[in-house]
Scaffold this motif. Structure first.
Motif, PDB file in Angstrom:
ATOM      1  N   GLN A  53       0.843  -1.195   0.000  1.00  0.00           N
ATOM      2  CA  GLN A  53       0.000   0.000   0.000  1.00  0.00           C
ATOM      3  C   GLN A  53       0.879   1.246   0.000  1.00  0.00           C
ATOM      4  OE1 GLN A  53      -2.459  -0.159   3.440  1.00  0.00           O
ATOM      5  NE2 GLN A  53      -3.463  -2.042   2.823  1.00  0.00           N
ATOM      6  N   THR A  54       0.805   2.000  -1.087  1.00  0.00           N
ATOM      7  CA  THR A  54       1.602   3.224  -1.158  1.00  0.00           C
ATOM      8  C   THR A  54       0.990   4.200  -2.161  1.00  0.00           C
ATOM      9  OG1 THR A  54       3.798   4.168  -1.543  1.00  0.00           O
ATOM     10  CG2 THR A  54       3.182   2.293  -2.908  1.00  0.00           C
ATOM     11  N   LEU A  55       1.129   5.450  -1.854  1.00  0.00           N
ATOM     12  CA  LEU A  55       0.781   6.494  -2.810  1.00  0.00           C
ATOM     13  C   LEU A  55       1.966   6.812  -3.700  1.00  0.00           C
ATOM     14  CD1 LEU A  55      -1.205   8.897  -0.467  1.00  0.00           C
ATOM     15  CD2 LEU A  55      -2.131   7.318  -2.173  1.00  0.00           C
ATOM     16  N   GLY A  56       3.134   6.261  -3.358  1.00  0.00           N
ATOM     17  CA  GLY A  56       4.348   6.528  -4.110  1.00  0.00           C
ATOM     18  C   GLY A  56       4.994   7.822  -3.655  1.00  0.00           C
ATOM     19  N   GLN A  57       5.703   8.462  -4.551  1.00  0.00           N
ATOM     20  CA  GLN A  57       6.419   9.693  -4.214  1.00  0.00           C
ATOM     21  C   GLN A  57       5.932  10.902  -4.995  1.00  0.00           C
ATOM     22  OE1 GLN A  57      10.514   7.646  -2.789  1.00  0.00           O
ATOM     23  NE2 GLN A  57      10.688   9.086  -4.391  1.00  0.00           N
ATOM     24  N   VAL A  58       4.987  10.681  -5.930  1.00  0.00           N
ATOM     25  CA  VAL A  58       4.556  11.770  -6.814  1.00  0.00           C
ATOM     26  C   VAL A  58       3.110  12.164  -6.532  1.00  0.00           C
ATOM     27  CG1 VAL A  58       4.216  12.484  -9.211  1.00  0.00           C
ATOM     28  CG2 VAL A  58       6.147  10.997  -8.621  1.00  0.00           C
ATOM     29  N   LEU A  59       2.925  13.449  -6.300  1.00  0.00           N
ATOM     30  CA  LEU A  59       1.594  14.044  -6.230  1.00  0.00           C
ATOM     31  C   LEU A  59       1.419  14.825  -7.525  1.00  0.00           C
ATOM     32  CD1 LEU A  59      -1.035  14.900  -4.776  1.00  0.00           C
ATOM     33  CD2 LEU A  59       0.268  16.794  -3.786  1.00  0.00           C
ATOM     34  N   ARG A  60       0.446  14.430  -8.323  1.00  0.00           N
ATOM     35  CA  ARG A  60       0.207  15.101  -9.602  1.00  0.00           C
ATOM     36  C   ARG A  60      -1.017  16.007  -9.453  1.00  0.00           C
ATOM     37  NH1 ARG A  60       0.666  11.165 -14.317  1.00  0.00           N
ATOM     38  NH2 ARG A  60       2.854  11.740 -14.039  1.00  0.00           N
ATOM     39  N   LEU A  61      -0.822  17.281  -9.756  1.00  0.00           N
ATOM     40  CA  LEU A  61      -1.905  18.259  -9.733  1.00  0.00           C
ATOM     41  C   LEU A  61      -2.465  18.384 -11.141  1.00  0.00           C
ATOM     42  CD1 LEU A  61      -0.091  21.044  -7.672  1.00  0.00           C
ATOM     43  CD2 LEU A  61      -1.583  19.225  -6.809  1.00  0.00           C
TER      44      LEU A  61
END
Length: 190
Positions: A53-61
């Protein structure tokens, strides 16, 4: 319609955990979206995984150029700039599929539900326990960000769920967390 995007990549830091950086970044984004009173900026997590379970390292707007530039023109990343790599505003690749990225809420604590019921219905602990068995508790298996409510100061989990891929966008605005709701407000997924 979201025609452009900006990637924010969390950088590793020996002093702060990945979860701590996510919490700080997402809380700042939420406050900025509330302050701007906008519902036209959505988010996605290109490295989202269920196992592990991970969102990873990138938040994309996601959004149109003007609202994204307006957001990035504010000082919402104050204190985070050393922890985030910011990519340039870019157009969404042609032919991408879409999906709704939304919040899921779960009943994770029978005890909390019982306390709430006691308050609302003026019941005793025994009455609330009889009405709400331990079996109501759910064990989510989705990636999340742990946040703190600015109104109640309570800590909570913001579980993130991905909707099915779709060939065309589903219209709708985004919440103050940049998420779609009730199957509406899709973002390009690439």
């Amino acid at each position: 319609m979201t025609t452009h995007y900006i990637d924010l990549t969390l950088l590793p830091d020996p002093e702060f955990s990945h979860a701590h950086l996510w919490r700080a970044l997402y809380a700042k984004l939420h406050r900025a979206l509330v302050q701007l009173e906008t519902s036209v900026i959505g988010v996605s997590f290109p490295e989202y995984r269920l196992r592990p379970q991970t969102l990873g390292q990138v938040l994309r707007l996601h959004g149109e150029p003007t609202p994204l530039e307006q957001l990035m023109g504010t000082d919402w990343l104050k204190g985070m700039r050393d922890h985030v790599q910011i990519a340039a505003l870019s157009p969404v690749p042609a032919g991408t599929q879409h999906r709704v990225v939304q919040r899921r809420q779960f009943k994770t604590s029978a005890e909390r539900l019982r306390r709430r019921r006691m308050q609302r219905k003026d019941e005793t602990a025994e009455q609330a326990a009889a009405a709400i068995p331990l079996s109501v508790e759910q064990k989510p298996n989705l990636p999340y960000v742990q946040l703190r409510s600015s109104s109640s100061a309570q800590s909570f989990y913001l579980w993130i769920e991905l909707g099915d891929l779709q060939a065309s966008p589903s219209p709708g605005g985004f919440t103050a967390y940049g998420l779609g709701q009730a199957g509406r407000g899709s973002i390009p997924w690439f």
